[in-house]
Every structure is written in structure tokens, then in C-alpha cells.
Scaffold this motif. Structure first.
Motif, PDB file in Angstrom:
ATOM      1  N   LEU A 119       0.863  -1.176   0.000  1.00 21.00           N
ATOM      2  CA  LEU A 119       0.000   0.000   0.000  1.00 21.00           C
ATOM      3  C   LEU A 119       0.904   1.231   0.000  1.00 21.00           C
ATOM      4  CD1 LEU A 119      -2.476  -1.173   2.793  1.00 21.00           C
ATOM      5  CD2 LEU A 119      -2.804  -1.362   0.313  1.00 21.00           C
ATOM      6  N   MET A 120       0.782   2.089  -1.000  1.00 19.11           N
ATOM      7  CA  MET A 120       1.679   3.234  -1.133  1.00 19.11           C
ATOM      8  C   MET A 120       0.886   4.518  -1.280  1.00 19.11           C
ATOM      9  SD  MET A 120       4.907   1.847  -3.373  1.00 19.11           S
ATOM     10  CE  MET A 120       5.800   0.374  -2.841  1.00 19.11           C
ATOM     11  N   ASP A 121       1.145   5.463  -0.382  1.00 18.24           N
ATOM     12  CA  ASP A 121       0.421   6.731  -0.341  1.00 18.24           C
ATOM     13  C   ASP A 121       1.314   7.861  -0.845  1.00 18.24           C
ATOM     14  OD1 ASP A 121      -1.285   8.799   0.114  1.00 18.24           O
ATOM     15  OD2 ASP A 121      -1.508   8.480   2.266  1.00 18.24           O
ATOM     16  N   GLU A 122       1.224   8.163  -2.143  1.00 16.86           N
ATOM     17  CA  GLU A 122       2.028   9.209  -2.792  1.00 16.86           C
ATOM     18  C   GLU A 122       3.500   9.118  -2.417  1.00 16.86           C
ATOM     19  OE1 GLU A 122       0.247  12.987  -3.724  1.00 16.86           O
ATOM     20  OE2 GLU A 122      -1.316  12.589  -2.251  1.00 16.86           O
ATOM     21  N   PRO A 123       4.140   7.964  -2.624  1.00 15.74           N
ATOM     22  CA  PRO A 123       5.516   7.790  -2.150  1.00 15.74           C
ATOM     23  C   PRO A 123       6.562   8.583  -2.914  1.00 15.74           C
ATOM     24  CG  PRO A 123       4.858   5.913  -3.478  1.00 15.74           C
ATOM     25  CD  PRO A 123       3.630   6.757  -3.300  1.00 15.74           C
ATOM     26  N   LEU A 124       6.250   9.057  -4.118  1.00 14.30           N
ATOM     27  CA  LEU A 124       7.256   9.749  -4.928  1.00 14.30           C
ATOM     28  C   LEU A 124       7.078  11.260  -4.931  1.00 14.30           C
ATOM     29  CD1 LEU A 124       7.341   7.392  -8.069  1.00 14.30           C
ATOM     30  CD2 LEU A 124       8.505   7.139  -5.874  1.00 14.30           C
ATOM     31  N   SER A 125       6.099  11.770  -4.208  1.00 15.93           N
ATOM     32  CA  SER A 125       5.742  13.187  -4.323  1.00 15.93           C
ATOM     33  C   SER A 125       6.847  14.129  -3.852  1.00 15.93           C
ATOM     34  CB  SER A 125       4.455  13.479  -3.543  1.00 15.93           C
ATOM     35  OG  SER A 125       4.624  13.160  -2.168  1.00 15.93           O
ATOM     36  N   SER A 126       7.717  13.678  -2.946  1.00 19.23           N
ATOM     37  CA  SER A 126       8.742  14.572  -2.407  1.00 19.23           C
ATOM     38  C   SER A 126      10.070  14.462  -3.146  1.00 19.23           C
ATOM     39  CB  SER A 126       8.978  14.246  -0.922  1.00 19.23           C
ATOM     40  OG  SER A 126       9.483  12.930  -0.782  1.00 19.23           O
ATOM     41  N   LEU A 127      10.143  13.649  -4.192  1.00 25.75           N
ATOM     42  CA  LEU A 127      11.394  13.421  -4.902  1.00 25.75           C
ATOM     43  C   LEU A 127      11.534  14.383  -6.071  1.00 25.75           C
ATOM     44  CD1 LEU A 127      11.326   9.511  -5.026  1.00 25.75           C
ATOM     45  CD2 LEU A 127      12.185  10.999  -3.216  1.00 25.75           C
ATOM     46  N   ASP A 128      12.786  14.606  -6.497  1.00 23.67           N
ATOM     47  CA  ASP A 128      13.007  15.466  -7.654  1.00 23.67           C
ATOM     48  C   ASP A 128      12.542  14.751  -8.924  1.00 23.67           C
ATOM     49  OD1 ASP A 128      15.385  14.141  -9.130  1.00 23.67           O
ATOM     50  OD2 ASP A 128      16.118  14.282  -7.078  1.00 23.67           O
ATOM     51  N   ALA A 129      12.373  15.527  -9.984  1.00 28.49           N
ATOM     52  CA  ALA A 129      11.723  15.018 -11.196  1.00 28.49           C
ATOM     53  C   ALA A 129      12.457  13.815 -11.799  1.00 28.49           C
ATOM     54  CB  ALA A 129      11.609  16.132 -12.237  1.00 28.49           C
ATOM     55  N   LYS A 130      13.801  13.865 -11.864  1.00 21.23           N
ATOM     56  CA  LYS A 130      14.543  12.757 -12.476  1.00 21.23           C
ATOM     57  C   LYS A 130      14.411  11.483 -11.653  1.00 21.23           C
ATOM     58  CE  LYS A 130      19.029  11.265 -14.216  1.00 21.23           C
ATOM     59  NZ  LYS A 130      18.853   9.930 -13.639  1.00 21.23           N
ATOM     60  N   LEU A 131      14.587  11.599 -10.327  1.00 17.92           N
ATOM     61  CA  LEU A 131      14.486  10.412  -9.485  1.00 17.92           C
ATOM     62  C   LEU A 131      13.066   9.863  -9.496  1.00 17.92           C
ATOM     63  CD1 LEU A 131      15.852   8.461  -7.593  1.00 17.92           C
ATOM     64  CD2 LEU A 131      15.413  10.025  -5.699  1.00 17.92           C
ATOM     65  N   ARG A 132      12.084  10.767  -9.550  1.00 19.76           N
ATOM     66  CA  ARG A 132      10.692  10.325  -9.608  1.00 19.76           C
ATOM     67  C   ARG A 132      10.450   9.508 -10.874  1.00 19.76           C
ATOM     68  NH1 ARG A 132       8.632  14.947  -8.316  1.00 19.76           N
ATOM     69  NH2 ARG A 132       8.009  15.668 -10.380  1.00 19.76           N
ATOM     70  N   ALA A 133      10.998   9.970 -12.004  1.00 22.90           N
ATOM     71  CA  ALA A 133      10.846   9.239 -13.258  1.00 22.90           C
ATOM     72  C   ALA A 133      11.567   7.895 -13.193  1.00 22.90           C
ATOM     73  CB  ALA A 133      11.379  10.072 -14.418  1.00 22.90           C
ATOM     74  N   ASP A 134      12.774   7.882 -12.614  1.00 27.12           N
ATOM     75  CA  ASP A 134      13.535   6.633 -12.482  1.00 27.12           C
ATOM     76  C   ASP A 134      12.796   5.627 -11.611  1.00 27.12           C
ATOM     77  OD1 ASP A 134      15.517   7.708 -14.053  1.00 27.12           O
ATOM     78  OD2 ASP A 134      16.862   8.204 -12.378  1.00 27.12           O
ATOM     79  N   LEU A 135      12.254   6.103 -10.493  1.00 26.67           N
ATOM     80  CA  LEU A 135      11.584   5.192  -9.565  1.00 26.67           C
ATOM     81  C   LEU A 135      10.242   4.705 -10.098  1.00 26.67           C
ATOM     82  CD1 LEU A 135      12.378   6.504  -5.968  1.00 26.67           C
ATOM     83  CD2 LEU A 135      13.262   4.504  -7.136  1.00 26.67           C
ATOM     84  N   ARG A 136       9.582   5.500 -10.948  1.00 29.41           N
ATOM     85  CA  ARG A 136       8.372   5.005 -11.614  1.00 29.41           C
ATOM     86  C   ARG A 136       8.689   3.740 -12.393  1.00 29.41           C
ATOM     87  NH1 ARG A 136       6.930  10.385 -13.357  1.00 29.41           N
ATOM     88  NH2 ARG A 136       7.627   9.863 -15.454  1.00 29.41           N
ATOM     89  N   ILE A 137       9.788   3.798 -13.139  1.00 33.34           N
ATOM     90  CA  ILE A 137      10.196   2.651 -13.943  1.00 33.34           C
ATOM     91  C   ILE A 137      10.575   1.475 -13.050  1.00 33.34           C
ATOM     92  CG2 ILE A 137      11.934   1.813 -15.579  1.00 33.34           C
ATOM     93  CD1 ILE A 137      12.065   4.738 -16.645  1.00 33.34           C
ATOM     94  N   GLU A 138      11.344   1.753 -11.969  1.00 37.86           N
ATOM     95  CA  GLU A 138      11.808   0.687 -11.096  1.00 37.86           C
ATOM     96  C   GLU A 138      10.653   0.035 -10.329  1.00 37.86           C
ATOM     97  OE1 GLU A 138      14.575  -0.889 -10.837  1.00 37.86           O
ATOM     98  OE2 GLU A 138      15.469   0.332 -12.401  1.00 37.86           O
TER      99      GLU A 138
END
Length: 331
Positions: free
Chosen positions: A158-177
Motif C-alpha cells: 500500500l503506497m500513499d504518494e511515495p514519490l511526491s517529495s522526490l526530484d523530477a529525475k528520481l521520480r521518473a527513475d523510480l516510476r520505472i523501477e
């Protein structure tokens, strides 16, 4: 992993109805994204499943078993909060190890070491394993929080907006991962976000929530191409769907109040004149802001267009959406 089922779940906080008779199935091995604005009921849904809150009525089943009366620990779920939920006095390694050392899991030491190494590499925090949590940046702390869930093999993540505080590049990388991890492991994942790009790129299913009601549930493509309402149509798509008076163009059904036009539903070079009021060059595409019969709309055009502010371009609708006065889709 397991299928998760909500049956007629209602939750009230005083006079406010957070969830209103919600029924939804999160299929085993799926990546389900909940979309909706603040107050729609997204986080409440996660808390109901995790056991942090109890429904006033209805039933929640994980793997076919009713969760009534079970504590969060007994439900075998892993939750990542929007806020960093780390133990500040522990190192990154110790934070990641913590859930694996639970008496309920009894994970062998070599298995713990292997999982920590694997997750740390994925989240790009291998060099931070011996740092105290208090020595991390906000983005690093959130990565550790995600990692503490990923080291486990729960019934559902269960994940509640886990990427919202990350910078744009890391957010894009972690979406893929995250999508790769979920696909490869067959994990069941329920993910809350405001970011429609995350929904379109990661989800197998999307649930659209509006003031505690589940208004549509389906694949991202289905909701994008066949929204049941103006509200559902507005949840996905960049630029946002244009909502205009149905009478603006000819051919609308008699009971239509509004017409909905996504960029690909606006044919350029044919039809009636519209005025270009702004041109936004975005690299791979160009957004055109138009004024048509005193109504503003946005569409896209070729990246190398020579159109500029003040030019005129002809447009006509093709296979648009029509909505009634209540905002519901007209078939």
C-alpha cells in the motif's frame, strides 16, 4: 501476493463521509492506482485495508479471508506513507532490516543481507547504508521508506504518494523501477497519487474516487478513451480534456449539455476558424492555446509548427465525448 476485495465499505468521520459504499477488487498481481483530489477518500481506502482504521460498515477481504478483527500486523500488508516513517536513531541498514527481523517473519541473516543489498541498489542508496536516518535528505529518507516496504513479501503493498517529495529525475527513475519490481515479482500493489503520469505509466487498473465514491474502475486506456463522466475524463490526460458548451459545434445530441475534446479529438486544418492565443514549445510537441467563439481550449500540434500568437487555424471535433447537465457521459 493476494487479491484484495472491498465490499460496500463505508467510513464516516463525524458528519463527513470519507468512503461511501465502495466496492472494488484489486486483482492478485495487479498495480492499481487510486486517483482523485484531496478529500476523495484515497488515503482512507489504504488505511481501511491496512487495519489502521476500521470501516463503519462493509467487509474487506485479503486472499479470500475477512480482515474483520485483525490487527495491521496480522494482515501482512506493507505500507509506505507520504511522510517519512523512519526510526531516526537507526542507520539506513537498520531501518531496512527492521521489518525482516520481526518475530512473525523470522528471516535468516543471509536472506536479510541479500534483500538489503538488492533494494539499496534499486533505490540508489547503497552508499548511505551506514548513515543515520537523520543525516539523509528528504528524498533519501523517502527512498529508505519505500525500501523498507520492498524488502518484504506481503500480501499487498500500500503506497500513499511515495514519490511526491522526490526530484523530477528520481521520480521518473523510480516510476520505472517500481513498475519493474511489481511486474517481475507479481506483487499486488495499491498506489495513491495525484499524478496522472504515474497512473498512465504504471497502473494495470485505475480507480477514480470522488468525495468517497468510486466513480470508475478500469485500465488507464479505458478510462482515458471511455470516461463515464466529466469528472472521470478530467483525471487523465495532458493537456486536460477541454469541456465546452455542446452547442459550440453542430451535431450534438439533443440532451447534451457539454462536449469534451481531448487533443486527438480536435482536427486541425478543417472546420471553423479559431484564434491562436499562445504557443508552448515542449520539445517533442507543441501546445496550442486557442480561442474559439470566445471559449478557450488547448490542443497539441507538430513540434516544429510555424504557428504563432495571432494566427488563425481551422478546427473541428472528431468523435468527441458528450455529457448531460449532471456531467454524466451520453452514450
Amino acid at each position: 501476493m493476494a487479491e484484495v476485495v472491498l465490499k460496500d465499505v463505508t467510513k464516516r468521520f463525524g458528519a463527513d463521509v470519507a468512503l461511501d459504499n465502495v466496492s472494488m477488487t484489486v486483482p492478485d498481481g495487479s498495480f492499481v492506482v487510486l486517483l482523485g483530489p484531496t478529500g476523495a477518500g484515497k488515503t482512507t481506502t489504504l488505511r481501511m485495508i491496512s487495519g489502521l482504521d476500521k470501516p463503519d460498515s462493509g467487509e474487506i477481504l485479503i486472499g479470500g479471508q475477512s480482515m474483520a478483527g485483525l490487527t495491521p500486523a496480522q494482515r501482512n500488508v506493507a505500507m509506505v506513507f507520504q511522510q517519512y516513517s523512519l526510526y531516526p536513531h537507526l542507520t539506513v541498514r537498520e531501518n531496512l532490516e527492521f521489518p525482516l527481523k520481526s518475530p512473525l517473519l523470522k528471516t535468516p541473516a543471509d536472506e536479510i543481507a541479500r534483500k538489503i543489498k538488492e533494494v539499496a541498489e534499486v533505490l540508489q542508496i547503497s552508499h548511505k547504508l551506514d548513515n543515520k536516518a537523520t543525516a539523509l535528505s528528504g528524498g533519501e529518507m523517502q527512498r529508505v521508506s519505500i525500501g523498507r516496504a520492498l524488502v518484504r513479501t506481503p500480501a499487498i503493498y500500500l503506497m500513499d504518494e511515495p514519490l511526491s517529495s522526490l526530484d523530477a529525475k528520481l521520480r521518473a527513475d523510480l516510476r520505472i523501477e517500481l513498475k519493474r519490481i511489481q511486474s517481475n515479482s507479481g506483487a499486488t500493489l495499491l498506489y495513491v497519487t495525484h499524478d496522472q503520469i504515474e497512473a498512465m505509466t504504471m497502473a494495470t487498473h485505475v480507480g477514480v474516487l470522488d468525495r468517497g465514491k468510486l466513480v470508475q474502475f478500469g485500465s488507464p486506456r479505458e478510462i482515458y478513451e471511455n470516461p463515464v463522466s466529466i469528472y472521470a475524463a478530467s483525471r487523465l490526460g495532458q493537456p486536460r480534456v477541454n469541456i465546452l458548451p455542446a452547442s459550440l459545434f453542430g451535431g450534438a445530441p439533443g440532451n447534451a449539455d457539454k462536449i469534451g475534446l481531448r487533443p486527438e479529438q480536435i482536427v486541425q486544418g478543417e472546420g471553423e476558424d479559431s484564434l491562436v492565443t499562445r504557443v508552448e514549445h515542449l520539445g517533442d510537441q507543441t501546445r496550442l492555446h486557442l480561442s474559439f467563439k470566445s471559449h478557450d481550449l488547448v490542443t497539441v500540434t507538430d513540434a516544429h509548427t510555424e504557428l504563432s500568437e495571432g494566427d488563425t487555424v481551422k478546427i473541428r471535433p472528431e468523435k468527441p465525448f458528450y455529457f448531460d447537465a449532471l456531467g454524466d457521459r451520453i452514450a
